[in-house]
Design a protein around this motif. Structure first.
Motif, PDB file in Angstrom:
ATOM      1  N   ALA A 123     -18.116 -94.919  25.564  1.00  0.00           N
ATOM      2  CA  ALA A 123     -19.228 -94.057  25.444  1.00  0.00           C
ATOM      3  C   ALA A 123     -20.624 -94.417  26.402  1.00  0.00           C
ATOM      4  O   ALA A 123     -21.004 -93.702  27.220  1.00  0.00           O
ATOM      5  CB  ALA A 123     -19.891 -93.724  24.164  1.00  0.00           C
ATOM      6  N   SER A 127     -22.536 -92.324  29.834  1.00  0.00           N
ATOM      7  CA  SER A 127     -24.103 -91.963  29.704  1.00  0.00           C
ATOM      8  C   SER A 127     -24.712 -92.815  31.020  1.00  0.00           C
ATOM      9  O   SER A 127     -25.344 -92.056  31.640  1.00  0.00           O
ATOM     10  CB  SER A 127     -24.753 -92.658  28.254  1.00  0.00           C
ATOM     11  OG  SER A 127     -24.612 -91.949  27.165  1.00  0.00           O
ATOM     12  N   THR A 267     -29.894 -94.302  26.603  1.00  0.00           N
ATOM     13  CA  THR A 267     -28.358 -93.810  25.602  1.00  0.00           C
ATOM     14  C   THR A 267     -27.340 -94.643  25.868  1.00  0.00           C
ATOM     15  O   THR A 267     -26.686 -94.827  24.672  1.00  0.00           O
ATOM     16  CB  THR A 267     -28.249 -92.080  26.049  1.00  0.00           C
ATOM     17  OG1 THR A 267     -29.257 -91.587  25.801  1.00  0.00           O
ATOM     18  CG2 THR A 267     -27.215 -91.638  25.261  1.00  0.00           C
ATOM     19  N   THR A 271     -25.683 -95.749  22.368  1.00  0.00           N
ATOM     20  CA  THR A 271     -24.227 -95.267  21.772  1.00  0.00           C
ATOM     21  C   THR A 271     -23.424 -96.588  21.161  1.00  0.00           C
ATOM     22  O   THR A 271     -22.529 -96.324  20.591  1.00  0.00           O
ATOM     23  CB  THR A 271     -23.416 -94.874  22.961  1.00  0.00           C
ATOM     24  OG1 THR A 271     -23.397 -95.673  23.986  1.00  0.00           O
ATOM     25  CG2 THR A 271     -24.031 -93.563  23.367  1.00  0.00           C
ATOM     26  N   SER A 275     -24.218 -92.807  16.489  1.00  0.00           N
ATOM     27  CA  SER A 275     -23.018 -91.667  16.762  1.00  0.00           C
ATOM     28  C   SER A 275     -23.572 -90.671  17.805  1.00  0.00           C
ATOM     29  O   SER A 275     -24.659 -90.203  18.049  1.00  0.00           O
ATOM     30  CB  SER A 275     -22.635 -91.183  15.593  1.00  0.00           C
ATOM     31  OG  SER A 275     -23.656 -90.122  15.045  1.00  0.00           O
ATOM     32  N   HIS A 276     -22.469 -90.108  18.365  1.00  0.00           N
ATOM     33  CA  HIS A 276     -22.626 -88.974  19.352  1.00  0.00           C
ATOM     34  C   HIS A 276     -23.441 -87.836  18.549  1.00  0.00           C
ATOM     35  O   HIS A 276     -24.501 -87.095  19.105  1.00  0.00           O
ATOM     36  CB  HIS A 276     -21.464 -88.474  19.619  1.00  0.00           C
ATOM     37  CG  HIS A 276     -20.514 -89.140  20.852  1.00  0.00           C
ATOM     38  ND1 HIS A 276     -19.454 -89.474  20.693  1.00  0.00           N
ATOM     39  CD2 HIS A 276     -20.863 -89.928  21.829  1.00  0.00           C
ATOM     40  CE1 HIS A 276     -19.036 -90.081  21.746  1.00  0.00           C
ATOM     41  NE2 HIS A 276     -20.078 -90.527  22.098  1.00  0.00           N
ATOM     42  N   CYS A 320     -22.727 -87.399  25.966  1.00  0.00           N
ATOM     43  CA  CYS A 320     -22.124 -87.598  24.659  1.00  0.00           C
ATOM     44  C   CYS A 320     -21.153 -86.283  24.507  1.00  0.00           C
ATOM     45  O   CYS A 320     -20.166 -86.746  23.818  1.00  0.00           O
ATOM     46  CB  CYS A 320     -23.239 -87.414  23.510  1.00  0.00           C
ATOM     47  SG  CYS A 320     -24.327 -88.962  23.719  1.00  0.00           S
ATOM     48  N   HIS A 323     -17.956 -87.315  26.189  1.00  0.00           N
ATOM     49  CA  HIS A 323     -17.317 -88.374  25.617  1.00  0.00           C
ATOM     50  C   HIS A 323     -16.527 -88.014  24.551  1.00  0.00           C
ATOM     51  O   HIS A 323     -15.641 -88.725  24.145  1.00  0.00           O
ATOM     52  CB  HIS A 323     -18.029 -89.681  25.795  1.00  0.00           C
ATOM     53  CG  HIS A 323     -17.404 -90.966  25.803  1.00  0.00           C
ATOM     54  ND1 HIS A 323     -17.019 -91.377  24.392  1.00  0.00           N
ATOM     55  CD2 HIS A 323     -16.875 -91.836  26.558  1.00  0.00           C
ATOM     56  CE1 HIS A 323     -16.320 -92.324  24.481  1.00  0.00           C
ATOM     57  NE2 HIS A 323     -16.044 -92.707  25.932  1.00  0.00           N
ATOM     58  N   ALA A 324     -17.049 -87.387  23.660  1.00  0.00           N
ATOM     59  CA  ALA A 324     -16.812 -86.876  22.390  1.00  0.00           C
ATOM     60  C   ALA A 324     -15.565 -86.047  22.558  1.00  0.00           C
ATOM     61  O   ALA A 324     -14.871 -85.732  21.343  1.00  0.00           O
ATOM     62  CB  ALA A 324     -17.833 -86.367  21.410  1.00  0.00           C
TER      63      ALA A 324
END
Length: 408
Positions: A123, A127, A267, A271, A275-276, A320, A323-324
């Motif tokens: 993650a 960012s 960020t 990370t 969490s996101h 975020c 990436h989630a």
């Protein structure tokens, strides 16, 4: 070699950020030179975004044929040529024509690199990748404001940015063999991961029928619309509402992009511990606080703080959420969903800023922060609803695992 490759990916994202903030920073001067209507910047931005939508939707097919390296090289070359054309453009009509290759150059590389990093890197790299977009977006208004101070030479600003883009083209061309080599390594690693049975749980469900997908797409729509609206109309808001000079306004808008850049750098470290979900929520609340400073009748200096807070708040949201994607919806849906997310994101960039500009031309540009506040509230609603759906899904999955363990 792997480190060098990652650095090249980061630098490639500079080419995405550099052109994004130029039009908004230069428009007060460009509008006067061409004698154009205030809302024409919105028309140009529509054409740019339309090009990005088309190329992002075609990114899946282009990836299979060309690979990420060639797509990045060709896209950067397109944007460099278009920016050089802006330097020579004798009329608004030419700017509209050149806006199309400028948009086409951005869409494919954006979808390709975001998908690549989401699947193959952690993650914090996502960012930092978008932090480098912020580096480019921050450099744009700074470069432009420097030339505007010199007898409103906005064309020289475009020429300078085009030269930087061509330098990146040369770098990408020289390092093209490295892209091919690393793509083979990561493709092999990805194929090994896809052998894991748990990654195919939701493979049979159509992507658009997955719970939370439509709300996620709505959030992308409003995020990109809000980010682009502030970038495009921020200078005009400062000049016409806060009585700030065009050169100073361009500098202050660069602080907005600077807030996004610094926020994404921070960020990347956060990370590792947060969490996101928490980062997206806190970012939206921070942006809302910044918008409030723009709405209130405060001295102009508070507008600078407001722009920086909005930038800092926006910083974690986009990377975020991207990436989630594999975590929320599974790797088997990521390629298709990433294309959808890019297309919807650019649709927000296409529709919302010019719509705001059209309304502002009939009323006042002072409505900018009010509209951005509405967008942020919509994002907060969509994000929290998706969090609720993901939590329910996790509870059901945990219950299924417990039931299976008991039965066996």
């Amino acid at each position: 070699m792997a480190t060098l490759f990652l650095i090249i990916i980061y630098l490639s994202f500079i080419s995405l950020g550099l052109p994004d903030s130029l039009l908004g920073a230069a428009w007060p001067v460009m509008q006067a030179e061409y004698g154009a209507a205030f809302g024409m910047a919105g028309v140009i931005s529509i054409i740019i975004a339309a090009g990005t939508i088309v190329s992002s939707l075609a990114s899946g097919m282009l990836l299979k044929r060309l690979g990420t390296g060639k797509i990045t090289l060709i896209s950067c070359l397109l944007t460099a040529g278009a920016l050089l054309g802006f330097y020579f453009a004798p009329s608004i009509g030419w700017l509209m024509i050149l806006a199309l290759p400028l948009g086409l150059g951005a869409g494919s590389v954006d979808a390709a690199l975001n998908q690549y990093v989401a699947l193959h890197y952690q993650a914090h790299h996502m960012s930092w990748l978008h932090c480098f977009w912020g580096v480019g977006a921050t450099m744009g208004p700074i470069i432009m404001s420097g030339f505007i101070r010199q007898d409103d030479l906005w064309r020289s600003g475009y020429l300078t940015v085009a030269s930087i883009q061509f330098a990146l083209v040369i770098l990408l061309f020289v390092t093209l063999p490295l892209w091919k080599r690393m793509e083979k390594v990561h493709t092999h690693a990805a194929s090994e991961e896809l052998l894991s049975p748990e990654l195919e749980v939701s493979a049979s469900i159509p992507t658009m029928r997955l719970k939370g997908v439509k709300l996620t797409l709505m959030t992308f729509l409003f995020y990109c619309g809000a980010e682009a609206s502030v970038g495009l109309w921020g200078s005009s808001f400062l000049v016409n509402v806060k009585d700030v000079s065009a050169a100073v306004a361009a500098q202050w808008v660069s602080m907005y992009y600077g807030g996004i850049t610094i926020g994404r750098l921070i960020t990347g470290f956060v990370t590792l511990k947060v969490s996101h979900r928490v980062l997206i929520r806190s970012g939206l609340l921070t942006a809302l606080a910044g918008v409030l400073l723009l709405i209130l009748p405060l001295p102009p200096f508070f507008s600078l703080i407001g722009f920086m807070l909005v930038g800092l708040g926006f910083a974690p949201i986009y990377p975020c959420m991207l990436h989630a994607t594999p975590e929320r919806f599974g790797k088997e849906h990521t390629q298709k969903l990433m294309g959808y997310q890019m297309a919807v994101a650019y649709t927000g960039t296409t529709l919302l800023p010019p719509t705001l500009g059209l309304i502002a031309s009939q009323t006042t540009v002072a409505i900018l922060p009010i509209f951005v506040a509405i967008y942020v509230v919509c994002m907060l609603f969509g994000s929290e609803q998706v969090n609720r759906i993901m939590k329910q899904r996790a509870v059901r999955a945990k219950a299924d695992v417990s039931k299976y363990s008991i039965n066996n």
